[in-house]
Structures are given as structure tokens and as C-alpha cells.
Design a protein around this motif. Structure first.
Motif, PDB file in Angstrom:
ATOM      1  N   VAL A  65      -4.877   8.468  15.540  1.00 57.97           N
ATOM      2  CA  VAL A  65      -4.465   7.179  14.536  1.00 57.97           C
ATOM      3  C   VAL A  65      -5.495   6.343  14.116  1.00 57.97           C
ATOM      4  CG1 VAL A  65      -2.025   7.016  15.539  1.00 57.97           C
ATOM      5  CG2 VAL A  65      -4.059   5.885  16.730  1.00 57.97           C
ATOM      6  N   ALA A  66      -6.781   6.664  14.638  1.00 53.17           N
ATOM      7  CA  ALA A  66      -7.999   5.838  14.033  1.00 53.17           C
ATOM      8  C   ALA A  66      -8.295   6.414  12.539  1.00 53.17           C
ATOM      9  CB  ALA A  66      -9.179   5.928  15.093  1.00 53.17           C
ATOM     10  N   GLN A 102      -6.325   9.259  -2.407  1.00 54.27           N
ATOM     11  CA  GLN A 102      -5.272   8.397  -1.821  1.00 54.27           C
ATOM     12  C   GLN A 102      -6.114   7.276  -0.953  1.00 54.27           C
ATOM     13  OE1 GLN A 102      -1.714   9.327   0.598  1.00 54.27           O
ATOM     14  NE2 GLN A 102      -1.738  11.192  -0.413  1.00 54.27           N
ATOM     15  N   MET A 111      -6.802  -0.930  -2.530  1.00 53.16           N
ATOM     16  CA  MET A 111      -5.814  -2.155  -2.747  1.00 53.16           C
ATOM     17  C   MET A 111      -5.558  -2.991  -1.691  1.00 53.16           C
ATOM     18  SD  MET A 111      -2.823   0.577  -4.173  1.00 53.16           S
ATOM     19  CE  MET A 111      -1.482  -0.595  -4.551  1.00 53.16           C
ATOM     20  N   ILE A 163       3.800  12.059  14.698  1.00 53.17           N
ATOM     21  CA  ILE A 163       2.910  12.249  13.341  1.00 53.17           C
ATOM     22  C   ILE A 163       2.314  13.592  12.898  1.00 53.17           C
ATOM     23  CG2 ILE A 163       0.847  11.414  12.104  1.00 53.17           C
ATOM     24  CD1 ILE A 163       0.714   9.147  13.912  1.00 53.17           C
ATOM     25  N   PRO A 164       3.054  14.381  12.059  1.00 53.13           N
ATOM     26  CA  PRO A 164       2.393  15.623  11.806  1.00 53.13           C
ATOM     27  C   PRO A 164       1.147  15.709  11.502  1.00 53.13           C
ATOM     28  CG  PRO A 164       4.346  14.979  10.340  1.00 53.13           C
ATOM     29  CD  PRO A 164       3.945  13.822  11.188  1.00 53.13           C
ATOM     30  N   GLN A 212      -6.090   3.525  -1.840  1.00 50.24           N
ATOM     31  CA  GLN A 212      -5.203   2.734  -0.806  1.00 50.24           C
ATOM     32  C   GLN A 212      -6.046   1.583  -0.210  1.00 50.24           C
ATOM     33  OE1 GLN A 212      -3.829   5.646   1.906  1.00 50.24           O
ATOM     34  NE2 GLN A 212      -1.837   5.690   0.971  1.00 50.24           N
ATOM     35  N   HIS A 224      -3.785   0.109  10.602  1.00 48.07           N
ATOM     36  CA  HIS A 224      -4.469   0.216   9.150  1.00 48.07           C
ATOM     37  C   HIS A 224      -3.678  -0.605   8.267  1.00 48.07           C
ATOM     38  CE1 HIS A 224      -6.955   3.223  10.612  1.00 48.07           C
ATOM     39  NE2 HIS A 224      -6.302   3.998  11.199  1.00 48.07           N
ATOM     40  N   PRO A 237      -6.874   5.035   5.803  1.00 47.24           N
ATOM     41  CA  PRO A 237      -7.159   5.323   4.426  1.00 47.24           C
ATOM     42  C   PRO A 237      -8.777   5.390   4.180  1.00 47.24           C
ATOM     43  CG  PRO A 237      -5.443   3.721   4.526  1.00 47.24           C
ATOM     44  CD  PRO A 237      -6.048   3.818   5.861  1.00 47.24           C
ATOM     45  N   ARG A 251      12.873  12.956  21.123  1.00 46.56           N
ATOM     46  CA  ARG A 251      12.165  12.255  20.201  1.00 46.56           C
ATOM     47  C   ARG A 251      10.576  12.093  20.686  1.00 46.56           C
ATOM     48  NH1 ARG A 251      14.427   6.695  20.520  1.00 46.56           N
ATOM     49  NH2 ARG A 251      16.247   7.811  19.538  1.00 46.56           N
ATOM     50  N   PRO A 299      -0.312  10.016  -6.363  1.00 42.31           N
ATOM     51  CA  PRO A 299       0.256   9.797  -4.967  1.00 42.31           C
ATOM     52  C   PRO A 299       0.203   8.121  -4.980  1.00 42.31           C
ATOM     53  CG  PRO A 299      -1.945  10.565  -5.029  1.00 42.31           C
ATOM     54  CD  PRO A 299      -1.744  10.733  -6.338  1.00 42.31           C
ATOM     55  N   GLY A 332       5.713  10.024   6.939  1.00 39.94           N
ATOM     56  CA  GLY A 332       4.897  10.490   7.982  1.00 39.94           C
ATOM     57  C   GLY A 332       3.638   9.831   8.125  1.00 39.94           C
ATOM     58  N   THR A 385      13.985   3.413  14.604  1.00 37.30           N
ATOM     59  CA  THR A 385      14.360   4.087  15.626  1.00 37.30           C
ATOM     60  C   THR A 385      13.655   5.223  16.457  1.00 37.30           C
ATOM     61  OG1 THR A 385      15.624   5.875  14.314  1.00 37.30           O
ATOM     62  CG2 THR A 385      16.883   3.646  15.019  1.00 37.30           C
ATOM     63  N   GLU A 386      12.816   5.929  15.572  1.00 38.71           N
ATOM     64  CA  GLU A 386      11.935   6.683  15.821  1.00 38.71           C
ATOM     65  C   GLU A 386      10.700   6.130  16.861  1.00 38.71           C
ATOM     66  OE1 GLU A 386      11.738   9.778  12.608  1.00 38.71           O
ATOM     67  OE2 GLU A 386       9.948   9.976  13.574  1.00 38.71           O
ATOM     68  N   ILE A 444       0.693  -0.999   0.071  1.00 37.07           N
ATOM     69  CA  ILE A 444       0.068  -0.078  -0.012  1.00 37.07           C
ATOM     70  C   ILE A 444       1.037   1.324  -0.174  1.00 37.07           C
ATOM     71  CG2 ILE A 444      -1.908   1.204   1.183  1.00 37.07           C
ATOM     72  CD1 ILE A 444      -2.805  -1.566   0.757  1.00 37.07           C
ATOM     73  N   PRO A 445       0.773   2.044  -1.139  1.00 34.54           N
ATOM     74  CA  PRO A 445       1.764   3.329  -1.269  1.00 34.54           C
ATOM     75  C   PRO A 445       1.103   4.322  -0.376  1.00 34.54           C
ATOM     76  CG  PRO A 445       0.571   2.753  -3.126  1.00 34.54           C
ATOM     77  CD  PRO A 445       0.064   1.941  -2.185  1.00 34.54           C
ATOM     78  N   PHE A 446       2.145   4.855   0.280  1.00 33.45           N
ATOM     79  CA  PHE A 446       1.795   6.135   1.071  1.00 33.45           C
ATOM     80  C   PHE A 446       2.607   7.244   0.493  1.00 33.45           C
ATOM     81  CE2 PHE A 446      -1.247   4.932   4.642  1.00 33.45           C
ATOM     82  CZ  PHE A 446      -1.210   3.525   4.653  1.00 33.45           C
ATOM     83  N   SER A 447       2.038   8.514   0.825  1.00 36.57           N
ATOM     84  CA  SER A 447       2.658   9.663   0.349  1.00 36.57           C
ATOM     85  C   SER A 447       3.882  10.252   1.126  1.00 36.57           C
ATOM     86  CB  SER A 447       1.684  10.695  -0.085  1.00 36.57           C
ATOM     87  OG  SER A 447       1.242  11.268   1.135  1.00 36.57           O
ATOM     88  N   GLU A 460       0.360   2.526  13.642  1.00 33.66           N
ATOM     89  CA  GLU A 460      -0.280   2.710  14.887  1.00 33.66           C
ATOM     90  C   GLU A 460      -1.677   2.524  15.141  1.00 33.66           C
ATOM     91  OE1 GLU A 460       0.954   4.245  18.149  1.00 33.66           O
ATOM     92  OE2 GLU A 460       3.057   4.439  17.564  1.00 33.66           O
ATOM     93  N   GLY A 461      -2.315   2.717  14.013  1.00 30.68           N
ATOM     94  CA  GLY A 461      -3.583   2.785  13.997  1.00 30.68           C
ATOM     95  C   GLY A 461      -4.026   1.285  13.584  1.00 30.68           C
ATOM     96  N   LYS A 486       3.785   6.049   9.968  1.00 34.55           N
ATOM     97  CA  LYS A 486       3.652   6.042  11.324  1.00 34.55           C
ATOM     98  C   LYS A 486       2.197   5.755  11.947  1.00 34.55           C
ATOM     99  CE  LYS A 486       7.046   9.305  12.463  1.00 34.55           C
ATOM    100  NZ  LYS A 486       7.799  10.293  13.291  1.00 34.55           N
ATOM    101  N   GLY A 487       1.235   6.731  11.502  1.00 34.14           N
ATOM    102  CA  GLY A 487       0.035   6.545  11.970  1.00 34.14           C
ATOM    103  C   GLY A 487      -0.814   5.277  11.480  1.00 34.14           C
TER     104      GLY A 487
END
Lengths: 316, 151, 512
Positions: free
Chosen positions: C137-138, C450, C457, C324-325, C454, A200, C141, C343, C183, A190, A212-213, A184-187, A197-198, A193-194
Motif C-alpha cells: 500500500v505504500a 495515471q 492533481m 487489493i488485487p 494524479q 495517499h 500515484p 472477506r 483514465p 480496486g 462494508t468490505e 483524484i480519479p482512479f481507474s 490504506e496507504g 482501497k490501496g
């Protein structure tokens, strides 16, 4: 020798030529150098460049201006550079493998060629890594492979970009292990991570840096490097586990074709020095410092083109 | 200036043209990347057709009004594009100064004739304005503005 | 608790307060310039922070961020151009207010709303970070796809004149977002063989093009500025206290907008660009006088500006807790954190607690600083803009936008795109296609694509792939909201068209 105007002219020209040649070789660099980053600020290429900047300025004795020219995954900056940069060493551009290999093959309007410049050095690499979350049912790589054999295409692995380093090595892994996974490609890094963690995606095929992060909440099942990465001492390599996969992203800088050799040499030294000084900042983050210059570059490129070329051509 | 135009039909036609423009290159684009644009192009076409139909049955507007002088409008548009085009040739600073003077003169002409004296009083203001921004961007923010032939 | 106090003392030094003050002012200036965005401001500040120690650097970044998000309101109100994308919705009512001579009222309202929003965001960050992070985080896609759809239903409500034209604009926006590299798939689309187009159309470029340029062209064509000046103005001057009283007399508006701001802020990717629009939309939906929105109702300005300032601290929730930004400026702050060896995660709050809390509190301070800086600066800028003759204003704004657009990606092509979109935008406006739906489509197109691709897929092993789009509880909730949102927007319009025919004729004749 009789004095004629011809002699005079020739002598003057000779002296002038020597003087000019002397000038040209004398002190590179004399003006400010522009260091172009083909990505957005805040990214890995940018952060590294910022680390390098003060040391480069110290070594080279001139101001080094980092500017950004994002777009098209780097293609915009690379095509512009190859078309318009002067081979005088005052404009250098960051280059990333495998982007510069993959893009010209895949896109018919990337605007640049993989080897239409002189790559000065690769200063670091970030090996690929297969990472799963701490509460994932897989503890080792083999667990994942077994599960994949029983449920083809059911395991989703996230990665950054399509036909990028992450994706290509995942495809190699699939081939070597004889399994079918779903990528699954992500852009970018960043969102990965989500996604992990989530829950998905079942895992992510990304770089060691994320390992490491997110050290406290993930398990790194394998790293695509020759030896274990210092920042992740507990993570076995693919090779150790029987899969000959070494790959990842390499970052370096390039100058236009035709740049004088001594300019290139000066830059090589400057970046090597920068590397030495920023090692202690970068290694804990998961980077592997490299000092690849000159012929080694061609070797590395050739190896990667050989490894990735067929997959990319297939995808055409 | 008032132009008699059925706005619904105009919008619909525009939509179809835009869609057509993007429809034709689709041969080169791979499977994954075309799914989404194709779906949207479909929706676009449907909406455009609906608009054209509506334009005939129950048009919402039968005219458009261009307020002010169309000639000034077109001149300024061309002026902006010239400004853009010349930056690469003459360099940002010079082009902007020229463009600024030209535009200010042209726009002030509306009210009264612009005398040389008046333009002279503007000069320091314009120089400072353009200069401050140019220097801020170039030195403080390190943006490499195109430098063209001169500077 | 003592950590908070410790952080507070670290913060209340002369040096830090000065940093905040300078940061907010600089941020305000940058945010007010069309073409310069919060992200750019932070990117430019980045090199300077290297020579500062960690806390000072973070304080500076936070202050600039807060200031620039607020600054966008200035140009939004005065020249119908959002200085930053987060202020798009401020133009809807702010500009009409300015045209009525109530510009200062709008500016003051925006200031107060921004201060409240900023502080609320900080409070959320301090108290609710962990649970909010889990919510963040919930959003995977399929959820992002529905978020984008939800955003697109806004198009329906924003185009009160003609739904079809609004949707058309939205589609155009979405298609514009597909130009460049896809993307998913990594191929270049719609570049017509021209390599620089691989970069696609940048949001800010389209924003300036579609909002500013038509405004400038109108000013040029009409031969005068858009705002009333001089004597007319004095009649309508309202005192700040009165404005404040009005805002606080409608707490529901404030509370709701702040909540919306916080929730959307934590959704990765959607960021602040959409917060103001959603908050505005909801403010209108729940208002007692929805028809007055878009014509100069100050509540619209309040909703938009409070929600986008909540975003500043609010979007740091996923950043500080999980790395996560949530919005683009956060990526830069993340870079700074990593560079100083910090960190994100629980460690950040425990081991470097003083630093982290100091940083968070500094944003609260920055929000407070908006009040004096904004009110004074607002008065100043307002006077300058009113007094400047339009023949100076047009070239000045044009110059700033060209500079800003170029500085974005060092690209003259972007400037060209801006001009082309701007000219097109002027004419599109005439035939009834507004800028807002197009910009909205541009923002959301990528997110929708996206999310959609996603999900499908990943669903390759499912018997019915499309069901994946609603397989998670959050997706189902969001999908339901989309249906609800669309229905509540469309049904009244439909009823109006059927039941109140004369109303329709009145509204639609010659509208554009």
C-alpha cells in the motif's frame, strides 16, 4: 357467403395471422438469452449477473448466457447494442447510471443515446459514501467540512472515474457545503482501497460496498441514500446531516426500443424474482435492492439528469 | 529481396507521420486528458528528428532484406485480412474452413504441386482441427462467434 | 501451525489433488495458446466454481492460474510468441535456443524455473504476508509513476542495437495506450469519431499482433518453418538432470529473479507483465557474459520463468490481506471470495484459516505438479510442433490467435487491430523497431499517465507541484533507481560507441 378464392384467401390469412400472433406471444422465451455485461469479469456488474443467472434460468426456463464486452467504460457495448441488437428480447444488456447519462453528454463519439432503448428495470443501487480511514482526524462529516473551509483544495478525495457517480456527487456536495475539495480519479474501485490504506488520499468518495468490505479499518462519514443503509447501520446519511444528496450508481438491464411489452413484463418479473432471492447475499455487501420498473424508471432518470446534467454541461 | 533503404531515416519519418496522425485530433480533447499524450508526442518528435539526422551522419543500416518471396508475403497478408472481413459475412466456421484450406494449399504449393489426393487426405485433419476449436470455444467457453449468413 | 497441518490434510484428498492436476493441465493448455491468457482462463472457470464448495473452487482457480502462467513459456520458446504477457522475456532467449535445436532444453529449464518460482511465491505468502502487504500500500500515484519510468528504462537496455529506435518504439507504445478513454478525465481520445475505439488497444491484442503475426508472415514468405527438426535435434538432446544441475549451480540467478518477482508482484497494477522483463534485465546485468543474452543463454529463460511464477502466489499478498488485487486474475479470485462471503483481511487467516491456508498450499502443490505435467506435456507439444509441416502450422496458429483475440472482448475489431498491428510490426521489424519496446510502452503508458496526473492533481495546493513526485521516501528511492538504471544502461553503451569504434561497426551493420 359465396365461396370465392378471395374469401378462402382471406380466411386462410386470418387463421395464419392468428396462429403467428399466437406463436409470437406464446412462449417468450424460447431460445437462449444473452446477457451482455459491458465490463470486465470479476466486477460488481459481473458478480451480480452471476448471482442472477441461475434464478433467471429457473424462472424463464431457458439458458441465460452471460458474456462480457468491456471497453470505454461500457460505451463500446452500449453503442454496439443500440446499433445492432434485435428487439426480440433475446439480447439484454446491463446498464449503469450515471454512466449512460454522462457519457453521451461528455463524449461526442460515445455512439449511443441515453434513452435510445427500453430500460426494463433497475435492480439495485449502490449509494455513494464518503469514507475515511480509521486513523483520520475527521470523526464526522462536519469535521471535514470545517477543515475544508480553512484549507481550500487541500483535502484530496479519491473516487472511481471522472464525472462518474462518485465524482458528480462530490461536486454536488462541494456546492451544497460551499467548500473546495480536490477530486483524484482512479481507474476503478480496486485502486481506491490501496490509496486509502496507504494514506495517499485523505478520504474516498466511493460506494457503500467499500464501506462494508473495509469495515474494520474505516469510518463512513456519510451515505448518499434516503435512509441508512442496512449494511452500515452506524453511518449517517447526507440528508440527516443537512445536505440533500441522494445518489450513487444504479444497475439495471435494458432491451432495444420496440421490444414487445409482454416480453418486457416477463423480464421485469424474472428480475424481480431474482432480486428477492439474492437479497440476502447482496445486502450485507452494501447493495440496496431496488424494484424500479416502468414509469418509475423515467422518474429516476429525469431526477438524475436534472441533478447531474448542469454539472456535466458545465464541464463540457 | 533487398530494398535499399536508410533504416534510420525510415524510422524517423515513420515516427513523424505517426505523431502527426495523433497531433491533429487534439483540438477535441480536454485539458486533463491531453497533458500526457502531448508530452509524449513531443518526445516522439524529438527522437524522430534525431533519427533522421543520424541517418544522414552515421546510418546504421542501408538496406533491408525481406527474406523469402515478397509475393507470398503480400498474398498471405491479404489472405488474413480477407479471413477477418469474411467472418462477419459467412460466419466463423465456414470462413475459417475456407481460409484454412486456401492457406494450406497455397503454402504447400511452395515445395511441390498439390494434388487433389493430397488435399483430400488433409480434409479430415482440417475438419477435426477447426471443429474441435470451434466447439470448444462455442460450447465449453460460451463465446458467441459471429454466425453470418449460414452458421 | 496446527492450522497449517489441518489445511494440509484438507488438501491431500483425492478430490483436491485431482482438481489441482486437472487445473494445472487446463491452465497449461490455455496459457500456451496465444490469445488466451491467465485472466481469461480464470474468467471462464468462474461459472464452474459456483457449483463447487469454496475450497475446491479456490484450488481450481489457483491451479489454473499457476498452470497458465507457466504455459506461456511454451509458445514463447517454440514460436516466439508469449502465450501470456508474463512470458515476454522468455522469448528473448528461449526462441533463439529453439532455433538452435535446443528447444527441449529451454522447455525443461522453463519448467524447473517455474516450479521453483511457484513454491517460493507460496512460501513468501505464508510467511511474509503482513509486512509485504504494508509495502504494497505504500505504492501511491507518485510511486507508480516512478515504477513505470523504471520499467521504461528497460527499453534502453532491451534495445542493444539502436537506443533511438528502441525509444521510438516505446513512445509509439505509450501513444497507443492513450487511445480510448483517458483514465483521468474520462474523455475519449484518438478515436477518430469511431465509437468502438473507445475501448482502446488491449494489451493481448497488441502482444499477439506484434509477436505472432510477423512470425507467421516470415514463415509464409520463406516457405518453411523456423525450427530445425529431425536429425539435427537428436544431436542436441540434453538430459533433464543436467539442465537441473546447471540451473541450481547458479543460485544467485534464481534467488534474485524470485525476489524481483515477489516485489513487483505486490505492486498493484504492474503485475506479472513486467516481472519477467525486470528479472531478465537484471539477470543480464549481473551475468558474467551479458553479450550472450538474446542469443540463447538459458539463464535468461530461467530468470524470466521463475520470476513470473513467483507472481502467482506473490500477488495474492495484497489480495488476501487487504483485498487489493495486484494483478488482473486476482480480481476474479477476489470476486469468488466475496461471493462465498469471505472477506479479505485478518479474518481470512484466522476464522477461515483452514480454507485460506488450504488454498495457499494448493498453489504450492500446483507448482510441484508443473514438473510432471510440464515435462511430459512439453515433450509432447515439442514433438507435435516440430513434426507439423509449416503449411499446417501457419493456418492453425492464425486460427487460434483469431479465436483467442476475439474471445477476449467479443470483438472483431480487436482481431482487426491485431492484424493491422501485426502487419505493421513485420515491417517495423525490418527497419529496426522491435516489438518488445512497443509492448512495454503499451503496458506502462497507462500506469505512468495515471501516476503523473494524479500526483499533480493532488499537488494543486503546493507551490511547486512537481515536487510531489518525490515527496514520499519510497518515491525518492524509486526515482533514484530510475536514474541509476538509466545511467548503468546508457553509460556502457555510450562508452562502447566512443571507445570501441570497431565494435560498433561490427554490431550495427545491417542489424534489424
Amino acid at each position: 357467403m359465396t365461396f370465392t378464392y378471395k374469401t378462402l384467401a382471406m380466411s386462410v390469412t386470418a387463421v395464419a395471422a392468428m396462429g403467428l400472433a399466437g406463436l409470437a406471444q406464446a412462449e417468450y422465451p424460447e431460445e437462449d438469452i444473452t446477457y451482455i455485461i459491458p465490463f470486465d469479469p470479476g466486477g460488481e456488474s459481473d458478480v451480480t449477473a452471476r448471482f442472477q443467472e441461475p434464478i433467471l434460468e429457473e424462472v424463464l426456463g431457458v439458458s441465460v448466457n452471460v458474456t462480457h464486452r468491456p471497453g470505454g467504460g461500457g460505451a463500446v457495448a452500449w453503442s454496439e447494442f443500440q446499433n445492432s441488437a434485435e428487439p426480440d428480447g433475446y439480447e439484454i444488456i446491463g446498464v449503469n447510471i450515471p454512466h449512460i447519462i454522462g457519457q453521451p453528454i461528455q463524449r461526442n463519439d460515445a455512439g449511443y443515446e441515453t434513452d435510445n432503448w427500453r430500460i426494463v428495470t433497475f435492480f439495485h443501487s449502490t449509494p455513494n459514501a464518503l469514507i475515511v480511514s480509521d486513523d483520520s482526524p475527521y470523526d464526522t462529516l462536519e469535521d471535514l467540512v470545517e477543515d475544508a473551509k480553512e484549507n481550500p483544495e487541500a483535502i484530496t478525495l479519491g473516487g472511481s472515474g471522472t464525472y462518474s457517480a462518485n465524482h458528480l456527487d462530490m461536486l454536488r456536495f462541494e456546492k451544497e457545503a460551499g467548500i473546495d475539495l480536490t477530486y483524484i480519479p482512479f481507474s476503478g474501485t480496486g485502486p481506491l482501497k490501496g490509496a486509502l490504506e496507504g494514506g495517499h488520499v485523505a478520504g474516498i468518495f466511493n460506494y457503500t460496498m467499500l464501506g462494508t468490505e473495509m469495515a474494520d479499518s474505516v469510518k463512513v462519514l456519510a451515505v448518499a441514500a434516503e435512509e441508512r443503509v442496512k449494511a452500515l447501520p452506524d453511518a449517517p446519511t447526507f440528508k440527516e446531516q443537512g445536505y440533500d444528496i441522494v445518489g450513487g450508481a444504479y444497475r439495471g438491464v435494458a432491451v432495444p426500443k420496440g421490444t414487445p411489452e409482454d416480453v418486457v413484463a416477463t423480464l421485469e418479473d424474472a428480475f424481480a424474482e431474482a432480486n428477492r432471492q439474492i437479497t440476502e447475499k447482496q445486502e450485507p455487501l452494501g447493495f440496496v435492492m431496488e424494484y424500479i420498473t416502468g414509469d418509475e424508471i423515467d422518474e429516476v432518470m429525469a431526477m438524475l439528469v436534472e441533478a447531474y446534467g448542469p454539472i456535466l454541461e458545465e464541464a463540457e | 529481396m533487398i530494398v535499399r533503404l536508410n533504416t534510420d531515416i525510415a524510422a524517423g519519418v515513420l515516427g513523424l507521420v505517426f505523431g502527426a496522425l495523433l497531433w491533429f485530433p487534439r483540438a477535441d480533447i480536454g485539458r486533463l486528458s491531453i497533458i500526457f499524450p502531448r508530452a509524449i508526442l513531443l518526445v516522439l518528435t524529438l527522437i524522430s528528428i534525431a533519427l533522421i539526422v543520424k541517418g544522414f551522419i552515421k546510418p546504421s543500416g542501408r538496406q533491408i532484406e525481406i527474406s523469402g518471396s515478397p509475393r507470398r508475403l503480400v498474398t498471405v497478408i491479404i489472405g488474413f485480412f480477407l479471413w477477418w472481413g469474411l467472418v462477419e459475412v459467412l460466419g466463423f466456421l465456414l470462413t475459417t474452413l475456407l481460409a484454412f484450406f486456401a492457406l494450406t494449399w497455397y503454402l504447400a504449393r511452395v515445395e511441390t504441386v498439390v494434388t487433389w489426393q493430397r488435399m483430400l487426405t488433409w480434409t479430415p485433419v482440417i475438419l477435426v482441427l477447426v471443429g474441435v476449436f470451434y466447439l470448444t470455444f462455442k460450447e465449453v467457453l460460451n463465446v458467441r462467434l459471429p454466425s453470418g449468413l449460414f452458421f | 501451525m496446527e492450522m497449517l497441518l489441518e489445511a494440509l490434510t484438507a488438501l491431500l484428498t483425492f478430490e483436491s489433488i485431482l482438481t489441482v492436476l486437472v487445473g494445472v493441465s487446463a491452465g497449461l493448455f490455455i496459457g500456451a495458446m496465444p490469445g488466451l491468457t491467465a485472466t481469461m482462463a480464470l474468467a471462464m472457470l468462474l461459472p464452474f466454481t459456483f457449483s463447487m464448495e469454496a475450497l475446491q473452487g479456490l484450488i481450481a482457480l489457483g491451479a489454473v492460474y499457476m498452470g497458465s502462467i507457466y504455459g506461456g513459456a511454451f509458445t514463447a520458446i517454440l514460436i516466439n510468441t508469449p502465450g501470456t504477457p508474463s512470458s515476454i522475456a522468455t522469448t528473448f532467449d528461449g526462441y533463439p535456443m529453439a532455433r538452435q535445436g535446443r528447444a527441449y532444453e529451454a522447455l525443461a529449464a522453463a519448467t524447473i524455473a517455474s516450479v521453483v518460482g511457484g513454491i517460493v511465491g507460496v512460501i513468501f505468502l505464508l510467511i511474509l504476508a503482513p509486512p509485504l502487504a504494508r509495502l504494497a500500500v505504500a505504492f501511491g500515484p507518485s510511486e507508480m509513476f516512478w515504477v513505470a519510468m523504471l520499467g521504461l528504462t528497460l527499453v534502453a537496455s532491451l534495445s542493444s542495437d539502436s537506443l533511438l529506435k528502441g525509444l521510438l518504439g516505446g513512445c509509439i507504445g505509450i501513444l497507443l495506450s492513450t487511445i480510448g478513454v483517458s483514465p483521468v478525465g474520462g474523455e475519449s481520445r484518438f478515436t477518430f469519431g469511431y465509437p468502438p475505439l473507445q475501448g482502446g488497444i488491449e494489451l493481448i491484442v497488441a502482444l499477439i499482433g506484434l509477436f505472432v503475426i510477423p512470425e507467421l508472415l516470415t514463415m509464409a514468405a520463406e516457405g518453411r518453418g523456423a525450427l530445425p527438426g529431425g536429425s539435427e535435434l537428436r544431436k542436441k538432446e540434453v538430459s533433464i538432470a543436467k539442465i537441473a544441475k546447471h540451473i541450481f549451480s547458479k543460485p544467485a540467478n534464481l534467488i534474485r529473479s524470485c525476489l524481483i518477482g515477489q516485489v513487483i508482484a505486490i505492486i498493484p497494477g504492474a503485475g506479472g507483465n513486467v516481472t519477467s522483463l525486470v528479472a531478465y534485465n537484471e539477470a543480464r546485468r549481473f551475468s558474467k557474459d551479458p553479450k550472450s543474452f538474446g542469443k540463447g543463454n538459458v539463464d535468461g529463460v530461467v530468470a524470466s520463468e521463475s520470476s513470473n511464477n513467483v507472481m502467482v502466489a506473490g500477488s495474492m499478498v495484497p489480495l488476501l490481506t487487504l483485498g487489493i488485487p495486484g494483478a488482473p486474475p486476482d480480481a476474479i479470485i477476489l470476486g469468488v471470495l466475496l461471493m462465498h462471503g469471505l472477506r479479505p483481511g485478518l479474518d481470512l487467516f484466522t476464522q477461515s484459516g483452514v480454507l485460506t491456508n488450504g488454498f495457499i498450499l494448493s498453489m504450492g502443490l500446483a507448482a510441484l505438479m508443473l514438473l510432471p505435467v510440464g515435462l511430459l506435456g512439453g515433450r509432447l507439444i515439442h514433438r507435435v510442433v516440430i513434426r507439423t509441416p509449416y503449411y499446417f502450422l501457419v493456418p492453425s496458429i492464425a486460427m487460434v490467435t483469431i479465436l483467442g483475440t476475439f474471445a477476449l472482448r467479443n470483438s472483431m475489431l480487436d482481431v482487426g487491430i491485431m492484424l493491422i498491428l501485426g502487419t505493421a510490426g513485420y515491417f517495423l521489424r525490418l527497419i529496426g523497431i522491435q516489438a518488445a519496446p512497443i509492448v512495454l510502452g503499451l503496458i506502462l503508458g497507462g500506469i505512468a499517465e495515471q501516476g503523473y496526473v494524479q500526483t499533480l492533481m493532488a499537488a494543486v495546493v503546493d507551490p511547486i507541484p512537481w515536487l510531489r513526485l518525490v515527496s514520499n521516501p519510497l518515491s525518492m528511492v524509486l526515482a533514484g533507481l530510475v536514474v541509476l538504471g538509466a545511467a548503468t544502461a546508457l553509460v556502457p553503451m555510450w562508452l562502447a560507441r566512443k571507445g570501441l569504434l570497431d565494435k560498433v561497426e561490427e554490431d550495427s551493420g545491417g542489424s534489424s
